[in-house]
Structures are given as C-alpha cells and as structure tokens.
Design a protein around this motif. Structure first.
Motif, PDB file in Angstrom:
ATOM      1  N   VAL A   4       7.913 -11.619 -18.473  1.00  0.00           N
ATOM      2  CA  VAL A   4       9.080 -12.506 -18.464  1.00  0.00           C
ATOM      3  C   VAL A   4       9.194 -13.220 -17.122  1.00  0.00           C
ATOM      4  O   VAL A   4       9.453 -14.431 -17.066  1.00  0.00           O
ATOM      5  CB  VAL A   4      10.366 -11.709 -18.766  1.00  0.00           C
ATOM      6  N   LEU A   5       8.990 -12.492 -16.021  1.00  0.00           N
ATOM      7  CA  LEU A   5       9.092 -13.080 -14.684  1.00  0.00           C
ATOM      8  C   LEU A   5       8.074 -14.201 -14.499  1.00  0.00           C
ATOM      9  O   LEU A   5       8.423 -15.308 -14.052  1.00  0.00           O
ATOM     10  CB  LEU A   5       8.877 -12.010 -13.617  1.00  0.00           C
ATOM     11  N   VAL A   6       6.827 -13.945 -14.840  1.00  0.00           N
ATOM     12  CA  VAL A   6       5.772 -14.947 -14.650  1.00  0.00           C
ATOM     13  C   VAL A   6       6.023 -16.182 -15.510  1.00  0.00           C
ATOM     14  O   VAL A   6       5.888 -17.325 -15.048  1.00  0.00           O
ATOM     15  CB  VAL A   6       4.392 -14.338 -14.963  1.00  0.00           C
ATOM     16  N   GLN A   7       6.424 -15.974 -16.749  1.00  0.00           N
ATOM     17  CA  GLN A   7       6.684 -17.101 -17.639  1.00  0.00           C
ATOM     18  C   GLN A   7       7.894 -17.916 -17.156  1.00  0.00           C
ATOM     19  O   GLN A   7       7.903 -19.148 -17.254  1.00  0.00           O
ATOM     20  CB  GLN A   7       6.917 -16.603 -19.063  1.00  0.00           C
ATOM     21  N   PHE A   8       8.897 -17.225 -16.641  1.00  0.00           N
ATOM     22  CA  PHE A   8      10.058 -17.934 -16.093  1.00  0.00           C
ATOM     23  C   PHE A   8       9.664 -18.773 -14.883  1.00  0.00           C
ATOM     24  O   PHE A   8      10.051 -19.945 -14.763  1.00  0.00           O
ATOM     25  CB  PHE A   8      11.142 -16.932 -15.699  1.00  0.00           C
TER      26      PHE A   8
END
Length: 262
Positions: A138-142
């Motif tokens: 989720v962090l990387v995609q955000f």
C-alpha cells in the motif's frame, strides 16, 4: 531487442489459454469505476436542482445508502455548497478505495499476469497483494501515485515521462513485496531507462482497440482489450527484467522470479 509485435503475439496466446480467469481478474477494477456510488451522486444533483430553492439538503453520509430525498425545511445554502459537500464524501470514499483495495489489487493482478506466463493460474492469485506485506504494498503504491502527481505539476509531459519510469513498480512488488520503497523506485527508473518510449509507443498501438471499446460501451474492453493490454504489459516487463539482470541493474535477490504457487 524490444519487439512489441512479439510481445503482443505472446500476450494473445497467454490470455487465450486462461481466458475466463483473465476476464474476471480485469473485470473487478472496471466494476469499481462504475459502482452505484456515482449514480447516487447524480441523483443527489437532481434532487437539489429540483428542491434546492425551497429547502436545504442534509449533508449527511446517509445519501450514500439511500436514493430517497433527505430534506429539512430551513434556509437555502445553495446548490454549489451542497454539491461540494457531496463530492467531498465521494472523493474521500474513492481515495480510500484506491489506497486500501485497488492498489494492492493491482499488485495481485501483476502477480497473476506474471505467473500466467509459464502456466495458467487461478483467479485467487490476485490475493497476493493483500497477503504478502500488505502495508509495504500500500505504501509503495501510494507513493507511486503521489510522485506521479507531483511530477505532473511541472506540466503534463514530465508527469507522463515519470509515470512510464514507474511502469515496473507494481510488477517489482508482485515479485518482491518486501523490497524497500526507495529501492523499488530506483530499480524501476533504471529498468525503464531507454525503454520508456518503446513502452509508450506500444501503448499507443492500442488506441484503435480502445476506440472500438467505447463504441461497444466497454463490452469489447472487458472481454478482449483489457486482457490483451495487460498481458502485453507483463510481456514488456519480462523483457526489461531480463535486460536488468543481464546488465547488472538488478540482482537475483532483488528480482527472485515468479514461480506459480501450488
């Protein structure tokens, strides 16, 4: 050699041999874009247009789950204020949906696509993005979305160029979801160096298919174009991945490979 014709031919073969799981995997993001949420927003607009001069609509999230008019007799606050409030709820809902559901689903879709290159795999493989280091995914995609938006503020073209620099990000996460976010972005930028234009031109070659999809109200997109397009993306990633390993841009520890799970 980067050969888009070969990539597209391989993509057609791959998605046809596992056709219905491909269609189902790529149908869900399309459905997310056409939920009944937006028809209810339109219904809200109609209600306010009809009654707004006589009463004030209640700015309550209840409008998300009912199509019945919700009004209180009071001083009118204006159509613009009400619509802005409504779309604030809509924007917050969409942001959370993208961040917590669609972003990890994209990584799971990439896992599904990559595993299908060697053998057909079931729909359930898209759960990979939710079960393997979900927080990091989720962090990387955000951050990927955020960086693209920030680059777009420098005008459209830098944003487009940077978005193609991040082309490999969800595929890298599908292969190694534990990789640190800084390494993911650095690796994607290095892997796509010299190939951004090739990827862009390959995407442009689908314009005719996209236009036909519009003429069929999205039906062609669901049953042919989306599987074809995304399978081609996976083929392009496989090529730039092999090149990165050959040139020493990436190591086998960073890109350990995709092996279909039992």
């Amino acid at each position: 050699m980067f050969d888009s014709f070969t990539f597209k031919a391989n993509a057609r073969t791959i998605f046809r041999r596992n056709y219905w799981p491909f269609v189902l995997v790529l149908l869900i993001p399309a459905l997310a874009a056409y939920t009944d949420f937006y028809p209810k927003i339109y219904n809200l607009y109609v209600q306010v247009s009809q009654y707004g001069s006589y009463s004030t609509i209640v700015t309550d999230p209840a409008f998300l789950v009912t199509e019945e008019p919700i009004f209180l007799v009071s001083e009118p606050k204006g159509l613009l204020f009400t619509l802005l409030t409504a779309f604030t709820f809509a924007g917050a809902f969409r942001l959370l949906l993208n961040l917590l559901v669609l972003s990890p689903y994209e990584v799971g879709t990439c896992r599904f696509l990559l595993e299908n290159q060697s053998a057909p795999v079931p729909f359930s493989r898209v759960g990979f993005g939710f079960t393997r280091n979900y927080g990091n995914v989720v962090l990387v995609q955000f951050l990927r979305s955020l960086y693209t938006v920030l680059w777009s503020l420098l005008f459209i073209i830098p944003g487009i160029v940077r978005s193609y620099g991040y082309f490999a990000v969800p595929f890298i996460m599908a292969e190694n979801p534990d990789m640190d976010q800084k390494d993911v972005f650095r690796l994607s930028l290095e892997m796509t160096r010299g190939f951004k234009m090739d990827i862009f031109v390959t995407h442009l070659s689908f314009i005719g298919w996209f236009l036909l999809s519009i003429l069929t109200l999205g039906i062609l997109d669901i049953f042919y174009v989306s599987p074809y397009f995304y399978a081609t993306n996976a083929e392009m990633y496989r090529y730039i991945r092999a090149n990165a390993l050959e040139q020493g841009i990436a190591t086998p520890d960073q890109l350990p490979g995709i092996y279909p799970e039992g």
